[in-house]
Design a protein around this motif. Sequence first.
Motif, PDB file in Angstrom:
ATOM      1  N   MET A 186      -2.248 -11.036  -4.894  1.00 23.08           N
ATOM      2  CA  MET A 186      -2.241 -11.400  -6.309  1.00 23.08           C
ATOM      3  C   MET A 186      -3.278 -12.471  -6.624  1.00 23.08           C
ATOM      4  N   ARG A 187      -3.653 -12.531  -7.879  1.00 21.64           N
ATOM      5  CA  ARG A 187      -4.723 -13.417  -8.331  1.00 21.64           C
ATOM      6  C   ARG A 187      -4.349 -14.893  -8.209  1.00 21.64           C
ATOM      7  N   VAL A 188      -5.327 -15.715  -7.928  1.00 25.55           N
ATOM      8  CA  VAL A 188      -5.129 -17.164  -7.929  1.00 25.55           C
ATOM      9  C   VAL A 188      -4.705 -17.573  -9.340  1.00 25.55           C
ATOM     10  N   GLY A 189      -3.709 -18.439  -9.418  1.00 26.17           N
ATOM     11  CA  GLY A 189      -3.164 -18.880 -10.697  1.00 26.17           C
ATOM     12  C   GLY A 189      -1.990 -18.052 -11.168  1.00 26.17           C
ATOM     13  N   ILE A 206       1.829 -12.817 -14.352  1.00 25.62           N
ATOM     14  CA  ILE A 206       3.224 -13.220 -14.143  1.00 25.62           C
ATOM     15  C   ILE A 206       3.970 -12.045 -13.526  1.00 25.62           C
ATOM     16  N   TRP A 207       4.502 -12.270 -12.346  1.00 21.73           N
ATOM     17  CA  TRP A 207       5.289 -11.267 -11.629  1.00 21.73           C
ATOM     18  C   TRP A 207       6.750 -11.720 -11.660  1.00 21.73           C
ATOM     19  N   THR A 208       7.671 -10.789 -11.836  1.00 24.54           N
ATOM     20  CA  THR A 208       9.092 -11.127 -11.797  1.00 24.54           C
ATOM     21  C   THR A 208       9.829 -10.172 -10.871  1.00 24.54           C
ATOM     22  N   CYS A 209      10.848 -10.697 -10.278  1.00 21.33           N
ATOM     23  CA  CYS A 209      11.731  -9.921  -9.415  1.00 21.33           C
ATOM     24  C   CYS A 209      13.145 -10.378  -9.758  1.00 21.33           C
ATOM     25  N   SER A 246       0.800  -1.226   0.000  1.00 18.23           N
ATOM     26  CA  SER A 246       0.000   0.000   0.000  1.00 18.23           C
ATOM     27  C   SER A 246       0.833   1.277   0.000  1.00 18.23           C
ATOM     28  N   HIS A 247       2.148   1.174   0.207  1.00 21.58           N
ATOM     29  CA  HIS A 247       3.022   2.361   0.220  1.00 21.58           C
ATOM     30  C   HIS A 247       3.049   2.997  -1.160  1.00 21.58           C
ATOM     31  N   ILE A 248       3.144   4.297  -1.214  1.00 19.50           N
ATOM     32  CA  ILE A 248       3.145   5.048  -2.471  1.00 19.50           C
ATOM     33  C   ILE A 248       4.228   4.563  -3.438  1.00 19.50           C
ATOM     34  N   ASP A 249       5.355   4.105  -2.922  1.00 22.79           N
ATOM     35  CA  ASP A 249       6.429   3.599  -3.790  1.00 22.79           C
ATOM     36  C   ASP A 249       6.010   2.339  -4.547  1.00 22.79           C
ATOM     37  N   ASN A 250       4.992   1.666  -4.066  1.00 27.13           N
ATOM     38  CA  ASN A 250       4.537   0.428  -4.681  1.00 27.13           C
ATOM     39  C   ASN A 250       3.209   0.587  -5.419  1.00 27.13           C
ATOM     40  N   ALA A 251       2.858   1.806  -5.741  1.00 25.41           N
ATOM     41  CA  ALA A 251       1.575   2.095  -6.382  1.00 25.41           C
ATOM     42  C   ALA A 251       1.402   1.354  -7.709  1.00 25.41           C
ATOM     43  N   ALA A 252       2.458   1.230  -8.481  1.00 27.67           N
ATOM     44  CA  ALA A 252       2.345   0.546  -9.776  1.00 27.67           C
ATOM     45  C   ALA A 252       2.004  -0.933  -9.585  1.00 27.67           C
ATOM     46  N   CYS A 253       2.603  -1.569  -8.607  1.00 31.32           N
ATOM     47  CA  CYS A 253       2.286  -2.977  -8.332  1.00 31.32           C
ATOM     48  C   CYS A 253       0.844  -3.113  -7.849  1.00 31.32           C
ATOM     49  N   LEU A 254       0.445  -2.240  -6.976  1.00 32.38           N
ATOM     50  CA  LEU A 254      -0.923  -2.283  -6.451  1.00 32.38           C
ATOM     51  C   LEU A 254      -1.934  -2.111  -7.588  1.00 32.38           C
ATOM     52  N   ALA A 255      -1.658  -1.190  -8.496  1.00 30.60           N
ATOM     53  CA  ALA A 255      -2.564  -0.937  -9.612  1.00 30.60           C
ATOM     54  C   ALA A 255      -2.627  -2.116 -10.584  1.00 30.60           C
TER      55      ALA A 255
END
Length: 121
Positions: free
Chosen positions: A49-52, A20-23, A4-13
């Motif tokens: 994140m979504r199931v699947g 598919i998420w990558t790090c 929920s932090h502003i720095d993570n707004a793109a991930c939240l959106a």
Amino acid sequence: KPLSHIDNAACLAALNTTHIWTCQYCVAENANQLRASDYIFFRDLWNAMRVGSVFIITETTPRLWPEFYQIIQDHCPFMQVSFPNQKGPQLLLRKSSSIVQNGSRVDESLKNFEEFAARHE
């Protein structure tokens, strides 16, 4: 920082549209901050994140995988865990709709990663 932090707004959106998420190569260099926050960003993201959905983490070393696995077991037990390359540079997660029992292959890899971490920390 939490999702929920502003720095993570793109991930939240992107939560409702991303499958598919990558790090890539940012876990080990931020290990102390991740530990201090009890891995809150990852816990929040995995829970939201979504199931699947699939989450791929690539790192230069598997030293943190045992810690990640413990966080998953404690806070996100619906994540299927695998290590595509047994030497450990990738951690592959898939979110399930129910609690997942990860098999003996995962346990064996984790034991190897724990021994590796003990030799290199």
